[in-house]
Design a protein around this motif. Structure first.
Motif, PDB file in Angstrom:
ATOM      1  N   THR A 171       5.419  -4.123  -0.140  1.00  0.00           N
ATOM      2  CA  THR A 171       5.254  -3.291   0.948  1.00  0.00           C
ATOM      3  C   THR A 171       4.535  -1.882   0.585  1.00  0.00           C
ATOM      4  O   THR A 171       4.648  -1.677  -0.563  1.00  0.00           O
ATOM      5  N   TRP A 172       4.148  -1.036   1.763  1.00  0.00           N
ATOM      6  CA  TRP A 172       3.581   0.245   1.120  1.00  0.00           C
ATOM      7  C   TRP A 172       4.678   1.222   0.772  1.00  0.00           C
ATOM      8  O   TRP A 172       5.558   1.436   1.493  1.00  0.00           O
ATOM      9  N   VAL A 173       4.716   1.755  -0.287  1.00  0.00           N
ATOM     10  CA  VAL A 173       5.631   2.587  -0.787  1.00  0.00           C
ATOM     11  C   VAL A 173       4.702   4.043  -1.079  1.00  0.00           C
ATOM     12  O   VAL A 173       3.939   3.968  -1.671  1.00  0.00           O
ATOM     13  N   PHE A 188      -0.459  11.975   2.704  1.00  0.00           N
ATOM     14  CA  PHE A 188       0.557  11.016   1.910  1.00  0.00           C
ATOM     15  C   PHE A 188      -0.009   9.714   1.445  1.00  0.00           C
ATOM     16  O   PHE A 188      -0.726   9.001   2.195  1.00  0.00           O
ATOM     17  N   TRP A 189      -0.041   9.587  -0.133  1.00  0.00           N
ATOM     18  CA  TRP A 189      -0.538   8.538  -0.580  1.00  0.00           C
ATOM     19  C   TRP A 189       0.342   7.419  -0.467  1.00  0.00           C
ATOM     20  O   TRP A 189       1.575   7.526  -0.987  1.00  0.00           O
ATOM     21  N   PHE A 190       0.088   6.262  -0.287  1.00  0.00           N
ATOM     22  CA  PHE A 190       1.032   4.982  -0.321  1.00  0.00           C
ATOM     23  C   PHE A 190       0.170   3.846  -1.126  1.00  0.00           C
ATOM     24  O   PHE A 190      -1.008   3.865  -1.075  1.00  0.00           O
ATOM     25  N   GLY A 191       1.213   3.091  -1.739  1.00  0.00           N
ATOM     26  CA  GLY A 191       0.654   1.976  -2.488  1.00  0.00           C
ATOM     27  C   GLY A 191       1.158   0.792  -2.427  1.00  0.00           C
ATOM     28  O   GLY A 191       2.648   0.740  -2.080  1.00  0.00           O
ATOM     29  N   THR A 192       0.692  -0.244  -2.633  1.00  0.00           N
ATOM     30  CA  THR A 192       1.275  -1.650  -2.398  1.00  0.00           C
ATOM     31  C   THR A 192       0.371  -2.542  -3.567  1.00  0.00           C
ATOM     32  O   THR A 192      -0.745  -2.500  -3.732  1.00  0.00           O
ATOM     33  N   LEU A 193       1.496  -3.493  -4.312  1.00  0.00           N
ATOM     34  CA  LEU A 193       0.768  -4.492  -4.921  1.00  0.00           C
ATOM     35  C   LEU A 193       0.651  -5.887  -4.353  1.00  0.00           C
ATOM     36  O   LEU A 193       0.262  -6.792  -4.779  1.00  0.00           O
ATOM     37  N   GLU A 253      -3.725   4.056  -0.270  1.00  0.00           N
ATOM     38  CA  GLU A 253      -4.519   4.453   0.812  1.00  0.00           C
ATOM     39  C   GLU A 253      -3.626   5.636   1.330  1.00  0.00           C
ATOM     40  O   GLU A 253      -2.389   5.893   1.124  1.00  0.00           O
ATOM     41  N   SER A 254      -4.215   6.445   2.049  1.00  0.00           N
ATOM     42  CA  SER A 254      -3.486   7.840   2.583  1.00  0.00           C
ATOM     43  C   SER A 254      -3.421   8.073   3.941  1.00  0.00           C
ATOM     44  O   SER A 254      -4.579   7.681   4.673  1.00  0.00           O
ATOM     45  N   HIS A 255      -2.630   8.865   4.398  1.00  0.00           N
ATOM     46  CA  HIS A 255      -2.381   9.460   5.747  1.00  0.00           C
ATOM     47  C   HIS A 255      -2.030  10.951   5.721  1.00  0.00           C
ATOM     48  O   HIS A 255      -0.910  11.149   5.296  1.00  0.00           O
ATOM     49  N   SER A 279      -2.853  -3.221   6.804  1.00  0.00           N
ATOM     50  CA  SER A 279      -3.482  -2.009   6.305  1.00  0.00           C
ATOM     51  C   SER A 279      -2.335  -0.912   6.423  1.00  0.00           C
ATOM     52  O   SER A 279      -1.529  -1.191   7.004  1.00  0.00           O
ATOM     53  N   LEU A 280      -2.499   0.354   5.765  1.00  0.00           N
ATOM     54  CA  LEU A 280      -1.677   1.257   5.991  1.00  0.00           C
ATOM     55  C   LEU A 280      -1.540   1.745   7.330  1.00  0.00           C
ATOM     56  O   LEU A 280      -0.448   2.087   7.799  1.00  0.00           O
ATOM     57  N   ASP A 281      -2.456   1.901   7.969  1.00  0.00           N
ATOM     58  CA  ASP A 281      -2.767   2.345   9.158  1.00  0.00           C
ATOM     59  C   ASP A 281      -1.842   1.428  10.146  1.00  0.00           C
ATOM     60  O   ASP A 281      -0.919   1.840  10.881  1.00  0.00           O
ATOM     61  N   GLU A 282      -1.865   0.215   9.982  1.00  0.00           N
ATOM     62  CA  GLU A 282      -0.932  -0.706  10.887  1.00  0.00           C
ATOM     63  C   GLU A 282       0.359  -0.584  10.377  1.00  0.00           C
ATOM     64  O   GLU A 282       1.194  -0.788  11.293  1.00  0.00           O
ATOM     65  N   PHE A 283       0.613  -0.610   8.944  1.00  0.00           N
ATOM     66  CA  PHE A 283       2.020  -0.585   8.529  1.00  0.00           C
ATOM     67  C   PHE A 283       2.807   0.768   8.976  1.00  0.00           C
ATOM     68  O   PHE A 283       3.859   0.777   9.419  1.00  0.00           O
TER      69      PHE A 283
END
Lengths: 191, 430
Positions: free
Chosen positions: B37-39, B145-150, B140-142, B156-160
């Motif tokens: 998940t986005w971390v 704040f940078w988040f990553g996932t494998l 991706e960032s918001h 999308s980060l936006d939806e997450f």
């Protein structure tokens, strides 16, 4: 002591000048230490450590001047305390909060309390003027609790008020941990 | 690795102790939760200049978050593509290249392999570009704040982030320039599972008990009642605070309804309070000073973004699982870009309050939980509060609001945990 801790503590004296003063403290330590002051400083530092090991926190608090500071920084040496958090940046009021907090009987990390033993060596002292002297010393602190011994090690820096050639009060106590950049366990212990 | 049994561990108002004690589950979490998940990885302000980097982990995977010359941010696996050696040992720094200390392979900070010593022995088919560093494929960032996932199948980060974005914005928009800066964190550990702090993140049930020491101290030193005054009531559920579940395991506890007009006047006295406030008045006048100083405390909310990111007070809190029974918690102080120096200094002194006098009692309780949960014959913890007495309501966006002591936030993240631990997943290193 107890009435000082009761309520309505005095306002903070930490202002821009105070921060400036803190930034200038290390510069005074240039040059070789003064061997003649070492014995009286050792006696003072041992006494202070003994109060903490015996959990006489009120008596330890009474050693601080009204403009005193207990400081445990994190991060790089060059960090400006006005732009960085510390493990503790306790002016007189917050130090009083800390002692009152520990005296509530509800600090669960002190139930049961840690049994501590501080050791101090490599004491170096520099006289600034008749009323002020600085020292650096090395410390280790073993803290045993519930089957685990935590070890804290580092350097103390003290700014002490001098009366008649002897240190009497703490203007600043700074404890610089060697592992302050890694996560630390149970820092409710006063260093 | 043994495949742990995962079905039936959470749900029906209870959770199984193995969530907190089982090493196989823990290792699987580091792969699936902290990868699938986005971390949260890091913040723009930690790598402000070209060639800046910080080293982090995603689960147990060592990574380097870099900003290359052109300003692009990369999350590279800190692993030489030759034999697997970690390339960068420093927590942060500035470097255009990472050179392996073992056989000298070199990579630029965008991941490109630029040097393989004595290449002739690899033969004519050797192509350096096939040896580029692997990277976290989605980054991706918001709001910095940078988040990553494998996980290629993650939304999308936006939806997450979903509704959590709004609260991140509330936190960041208090800065006059619309950006914040993170500083060296206060790093703490507790000897307990990482989810114990997660259970606590939106728990409005515990403060009157777990935080008795700070309540008593405040009462002794500064008067007032012994209850957490910002609850505004003896029974916290009768007050105005509430919590919300925001989807994907995220939650928000809103303290503002109990805090009145001024966040500043609710903050416990901190070092430098009076002199620095006087300095603000002298410079800006009384009215403006009282407006500016409201920027010093946090905005009065606890936001949790599953699985590792919290906003608490004026701080960004990042949770890192180290072992099944050992967790690191980093409290990053933040300054508001464009705010007066004095305000940002006050933010540091405020940030030192709760970790010192509040969080430590929670940590001790987490350690006591970890000890109690070691009993194999007593298998379940209770997560049922609010199930039978349902006082929740759900708005048109699907956000569920519950009384502040409800276990709904905990149950919500347990559901997301279960989903991540069991859903089909094809994690890849790009």
């Amino acid at each position: 002591m107890s009435e000082l801790l009761a309520s309505d503590p005095q306002p903070s004296v930490v202002d821009a000048d105070f921060y400036r003063w803190l930034r200038d403290v290390p510069a005074v330590c240039a040059g070789p230490p003064d061997p003649d002051l070492r014995a009286v400083f050792e006696a003072f530092l041992y006494h202070e450590a003994d109060l903490l090991d015996r959990r006489e926190f009120g008596a330890w608090y009474d050693l601080f001047t009204d403009d005193g500071l207990y400081w445990v920084p994190i991060g790089d040496e060059a960090d400006d305390p006005a732009r960085a958090v510390s493990v503790a940046f306790d002016d007189h009021r917050r130090l009083g909060d800390r002692i009152a907090w520990m005296n509530t009987g509800n600090v669960y990390s002190h139930q049961p309390p840690s049994v501590t033993q501080r050791m101090i060596s490599n004491v170096m002292v520099w006289a600034v003027d008749a009323q002020t002297a600085l020292s650096r010393s090395a410390f280790t602190l073993h803290a045993y609790r519930r089957g685990v011994t935590d070890i804290f090690a580092g350097r103390y820096e003290h700014v002490l008020r001098m009366d008649d050639g002897r240190p009497t009060m703490i203007r600043m106590k700074k404890a610089v941990l060697i592992d302050r950049s890694s996560p630390l366990h149970n820092l409710t212990i006063i260093l | 690795m043994v495949e742990p049994r995962l079905d039936g561990l959470v749900g029906d108002g209870r959770a199984h102790r193995s969530l907190y004690t089982d090493r196989d589950i823990f290792e699987l979490e580091l792969v699936r939760v902290f990868g699938g998940t986005w971390v949260y990885i890091g913040h723009d302000s930690e790598i402000p200049r070209p060639d800046d980097y910080v080293t982090r982990t995603l689960g147990r995977r060592p990574i380097i978050l870099t900003r290359s010359r052109d300003g692009t941010v990369h999350a590279l696996f800190n692993r030489c593509t030759h034999r697997g050696t970690t390339l960068c040992q420093e927590p942060h720094g500035n470097s255009r290249r990472f050179v392996c200390t073992y056989h000298g392979w070199a990579f630029t900070n965008d991941g490109a392999c630029v040097a393989v010593p004595y290449p002739a022995a690899y033969g004519p088919s050797h192509d350096k570009s096939t040896r580029d560093l692997k990277r976290v494929p989605r980054l991706e960032s918001h709001r910095g704040f940078w988040f990553g996932t494998l996980n290629p199948d993650a939304p999308s980060l936006d939806e997450f982030l979903g509704p959590a974005k709004y609260w991140l914005d509330v936190f960041v928009d208090r800065a006059p320039d619309g950006t914040i800066t993170l500083h060296t964190p206060y790093r703490m550990t507790y000897r307990g599972n990482w989810k114990l702090i997660w259970d606590n993140g939106s728990d409005g049930y515990h403060p009157a008990f777990s935080h008795l020491s700070i309540l008593k101290m405040s009462h002794i030193r500064y008067g007032g009642g012994r209850s957490l005054s910002n609850f505004g009531a003896e029974d916290p559920d009768e007050g105005h605070m509430y919590n919300q579940t925001l989807g994907h395991g995220h939650t928000m506890l809103d303290q503002r309804p109990g805090m009145g007009e001024s966040l500043w006047s609710r903050a416990r006295p901190m070092p430098s309070k009076e002199p620095q406030y006087a300095a603000l008045v002298e410079r800006y006048g009384e009215a403006e000073a009282s407006r500016l100083v409201e920027m010093a405390p946090g905005p009065g909310l606890n936001l949790t973004v599953f699985p590792s990111f919290h906003l608490i007070g004026n701080q960004v809190v990042v949770i890192t699982p180290l072992e099944v029974d050992l967790t690191a918690v980093n409290w990053y102080p933040t300054t508001l870009d464009g705010a007066p120096e004095v305000v940002n200094e006050l933010r540091m002194r405020i940030a030192e309050d709760f970790p010192n006098f509040g969080e430590v009692d929670d940590f001790e309780n987490f350690e006591r939980q970890q000890a109690g949960l070691s009993i194999p014959e007593i298998e379940w913890i209770d997560t049922s509060r609010g199930l039978e007495v349902d006082r929740s309501w759900t708005d048109q966006r699907g956000i569920r609001t519950t009384p502040v002591t409800d276990d709904a936030p905990l149950r919500a993240y347990h559901e997301e945990w279960k989903r991540l631990m069991t859903v089909e997943m094809n994690l890849t290193a790009g």
